[in-house]
Scaffold this active site. Sequence first.
Site, PDB file in Angstrom:
ATOM      1  N   ARG A 177      -0.876 -14.407   3.387  1.00 26.66           N
ATOM      2  CA  ARG A 177      -1.580 -13.731   4.497  1.00 26.66           C
ATOM      3  C   ARG A 177      -0.948 -14.062   5.851  1.00 26.66           C
ATOM      4  O   ARG A 177      -0.926 -13.227   6.757  1.00 26.66           O
ATOM      5  CB  ARG A 177      -3.067 -14.077   4.466  1.00 26.66           C
ATOM      6  CG  ARG A 177      -3.770 -13.279   3.370  1.00 26.66           C
ATOM      7  CD  ARG A 177      -5.186 -13.700   3.185  1.00 26.66           C
ATOM      8  NE  ARG A 177      -6.061 -13.406   4.303  1.00 26.66           N
ATOM      9  CZ  ARG A 177      -6.738 -12.278   4.456  1.00 26.66           C
ATOM     10  NH1 ARG A 177      -6.613 -11.295   3.566  1.00 26.66           N
ATOM     11  NH2 ARG A 177      -7.549 -12.107   5.474  1.00 26.66           N
ATOM     12  N   LYS A 197       0.835  -1.203   0.000  1.00 26.91           N
ATOM     13  CA  LYS A 197       0.000   0.000   0.000  1.00 26.91           C
ATOM     14  C   LYS A 197       0.874   1.260   0.000  1.00 26.91           C
ATOM     15  O   LYS A 197       2.088   1.183   0.260  1.00 26.91           O
ATOM     16  CB  LYS A 197      -0.923  -0.040   1.215  1.00 26.91           C
ATOM     17  CG  LYS A 197      -1.893  -1.231   1.181  1.00 26.91           C
ATOM     18  CD  LYS A 197      -2.848  -1.199   2.362  1.00 26.91           C
ATOM     19  CE  LYS A 197      -3.816  -2.377   2.284  1.00 26.91           C
ATOM     20  NZ  LYS A 197      -4.834  -2.329   3.355  1.00 26.91           N
ATOM     21  N   TYR A 222     -12.310  -3.237  -3.695  1.00 26.73           N
ATOM     22  CA  TYR A 222     -12.860  -3.293  -2.337  1.00 26.73           C
ATOM     23  C   TYR A 222     -14.382  -3.329  -2.369  1.00 26.73           C
ATOM     24  O   TYR A 222     -15.025  -2.706  -1.521  1.00 26.73           O
ATOM     25  CB  TYR A 222     -12.367  -2.088  -1.537  1.00 26.73           C
ATOM     26  CG  TYR A 222     -10.950  -2.215  -1.003  1.00 26.73           C
ATOM     27  CD1 TYR A 222     -10.533  -3.350  -0.308  1.00 26.73           C
ATOM     28  CD2 TYR A 222     -10.032  -1.171  -1.148  1.00 26.73           C
ATOM     29  CE1 TYR A 222      -9.240  -3.463   0.205  1.00 26.73           C
ATOM     30  CE2 TYR A 222      -8.738  -1.282  -0.634  1.00 26.73           C
ATOM     31  CZ  TYR A 222      -8.355  -2.425   0.041  1.00 26.73           C
ATOM     32  OH  TYR A 222      -7.081  -2.530   0.560  1.00 26.73           O
ATOM     33  N   GLU A 259      -9.163 -10.405  -8.147  1.00 18.85           N
ATOM     34  CA  GLU A 259      -8.337  -9.212  -7.985  1.00 18.85           C
ATOM     35  C   GLU A 259      -7.236  -9.131  -9.060  1.00 18.85           C
ATOM     36  O   GLU A 259      -6.939  -8.053  -9.567  1.00 18.85           O
ATOM     37  CB  GLU A 259      -7.743  -9.186  -6.563  1.00 18.85           C
ATOM     38  CG  GLU A 259      -8.840  -8.950  -5.527  1.00 18.85           C
ATOM     39  CD  GLU A 259      -8.407  -9.166  -4.076  1.00 18.85           C
ATOM     40  OE1 GLU A 259      -7.203  -9.318  -3.807  1.00 18.85           O
ATOM     41  OE2 GLU A 259      -9.311  -9.200  -3.211  1.00 18.85           O
ATOM     42  N   HIS A 268      -1.945  -5.550   1.376  1.00 18.56           N
ATOM     43  CA  HIS A 268      -3.219  -6.242   1.170  1.00 18.56           C
ATOM     44  C   HIS A 268      -2.908  -7.607   0.579  1.00 18.56           C
ATOM     45  O   HIS A 268      -2.058  -7.719  -0.308  1.00 18.56           O
ATOM     46  CB  HIS A 268      -4.116  -5.466   0.201  1.00 18.56           C
ATOM     47  CG  HIS A 268      -5.258  -6.296  -0.314  1.00 18.56           C
ATOM     48  ND1 HIS A 268      -6.423  -6.466   0.401  1.00 18.56           N
ATOM     49  CD2 HIS A 268      -5.377  -7.050  -1.430  1.00 18.56           C
ATOM     50  CE1 HIS A 268      -7.207  -7.294  -0.274  1.00 18.56           C
ATOM     51  NE2 HIS A 268      -6.609  -7.656  -1.392  1.00 18.56           N
ATOM     52  N   ASN A 293      -2.045  -0.177   6.946  1.00 14.74           N
ATOM     53  CA  ASN A 293      -1.507  -1.463   7.433  1.00 14.74           C
ATOM     54  C   ASN A 293      -0.584  -2.142   6.420  1.00 14.74           C
ATOM     55  O   ASN A 293      -0.452  -3.360   6.415  1.00 14.74           O
ATOM     56  CB  ASN A 293      -2.659  -2.374   7.867  1.00 14.74           C
ATOM     57  CG  ASN A 293      -3.574  -2.755   6.720  1.00 14.74           C
ATOM     58  OD1 ASN A 293      -3.409  -2.260   5.595  1.00 14.74           O
ATOM     59  ND2 ASN A 293      -4.526  -3.625   6.970  1.00 14.74           N
TER      60      ASN A 293
HETATM   61  P1  CMP Z   1      -7.210  -4.804   3.575  1.00 14.28           P
HETATM   62  O1  CMP Z   1      -6.774  -6.191   3.865  1.00 14.28           O
HETATM   63  O2  CMP Z   1      -6.627  -4.122   2.401  1.00 14.28           O
HETATM   64  O3  CMP Z   1      -8.812  -4.809   3.443  1.00 14.28           O
HETATM   65  C1  CMP Z   1      -9.598  -3.667   3.754  1.00 14.28           C
HETATM   66  C2  CMP Z   1      -8.804  -2.550   4.340  1.00 14.28           C
HETATM   67  O4  CMP Z   1      -9.550  -1.548   4.983  1.00 14.28           O
HETATM   68  C3  CMP Z   1      -7.908  -3.115   5.444  1.00 14.28           C
HETATM   69  O5  CMP Z   1      -6.872  -3.888   4.870  1.00 14.28           O
HETATM   70  C4  CMP Z   1      -7.500  -1.835   6.152  1.00 14.28           C
HETATM   71  O6  CMP Z   1      -6.473  -1.158   5.435  1.00 14.28           O
HETATM   72  C5  CMP Z   1      -8.758  -0.974   6.026  1.00 14.28           C
HETATM   73  N1  CMP Z   1      -9.561  -0.899   7.250  1.00 14.28           N
HETATM   74  C6  CMP Z   1      -9.742   0.200   8.005  1.00 14.28           C
HETATM   75  N2  CMP Z   1     -10.558  -0.038   9.026  1.00 14.28           N
HETATM   76  C7  CMP Z   1     -10.944  -1.329   8.930  1.00 14.28           C
HETATM   77  C8  CMP Z   1     -11.792  -2.172   9.709  1.00 14.28           C
HETATM   78  N3  CMP Z   1     -12.426  -1.718  10.797  1.00 14.28           N
HETATM   79  N4  CMP Z   1     -11.929  -3.460   9.315  1.00 14.28           N
HETATM   80  C9  CMP Z   1     -11.295  -3.924   8.210  1.00 14.28           C
HETATM   81  N5  CMP Z   1     -10.488  -3.166   7.428  1.00 14.28           N
HETATM   82  C10 CMP Z   1     -10.305  -1.878   7.790  1.00 14.28           C
END
Ligand code: CMP
Length: 129
Positions: free
Chosen positions: A81, A4, A44, A122, A111, A108
Site C-alpha cells: 500500500r 484494475k 467490496y 480477498e 487495489h 486509481n
Molecule cells: P480501492 O482501494 O479499490 O477501494 C475502493 C475503491 O472505490 C477505491 O479504491 C476507488 O477505486 C473507488 N472509490 C471511488 N470513490 C471513492 C471514495 N469516495 N472513497 C473510497 N473509494 C472510492
Amino acid sequence: MICKPDAVERGYVGEILSRFERKGLKIARAELRTLDSTTLAQHYEEHVGKGFYDELVAFMSRSPAFVAVIEGPEDTFAMVRTLMGSTNPAVAPPGTIRGDLGSEMTENLVHGSDSNESAEREIAIFFPE
Ligand code: CMP
C-alpha cells in the site's frame, strides 16, 4: 493486489509489478481476469450501497483486471500500500504508483488489501484453491 482495468488498458501491468519486484517482493500467484458483479460484491462488501459503488462495479468489470498475490516479509500488505500511495491519486505523492500514474479517484489503477485479515479474505475470493 489488483491492477484494475484502467492499468491493464493503459499497459501499466509490467510497470506496476516491476515496482513490487524491485522492492524485493514476490509475485506468488497472478491472473488476468474479467471480474463479475457477484465477485466484486464479495470483494467490496464494505462499500456495497455507498454512492460510488455502482460506478466502481461498472469500472471494475468493464475489461480484464490483473489479480495477484504478493508475497514478502511480515505485513507485506502495508509495504504494497505504501508503494501504491493514497486511494485518491490527486494527493498520492510522486514516486508512488498512483502519484506517478493516476489522477482520478475511481480509476486509481490498483487495489491493495488493507490488513493481513483483508488479504486472507480477498485471496480466498480470487484464488479459492
Ligand atoms: P480501492 O482501494 O479499490 O477501494 C475502493 C475503491 O472505490 C477505491 O479504491 C476507488 O477505486 C473507488 N472509490 C471511488 N470513490 C471513492 C471514495 N469516495 N472513497 C473510497 N473509494 C472510492
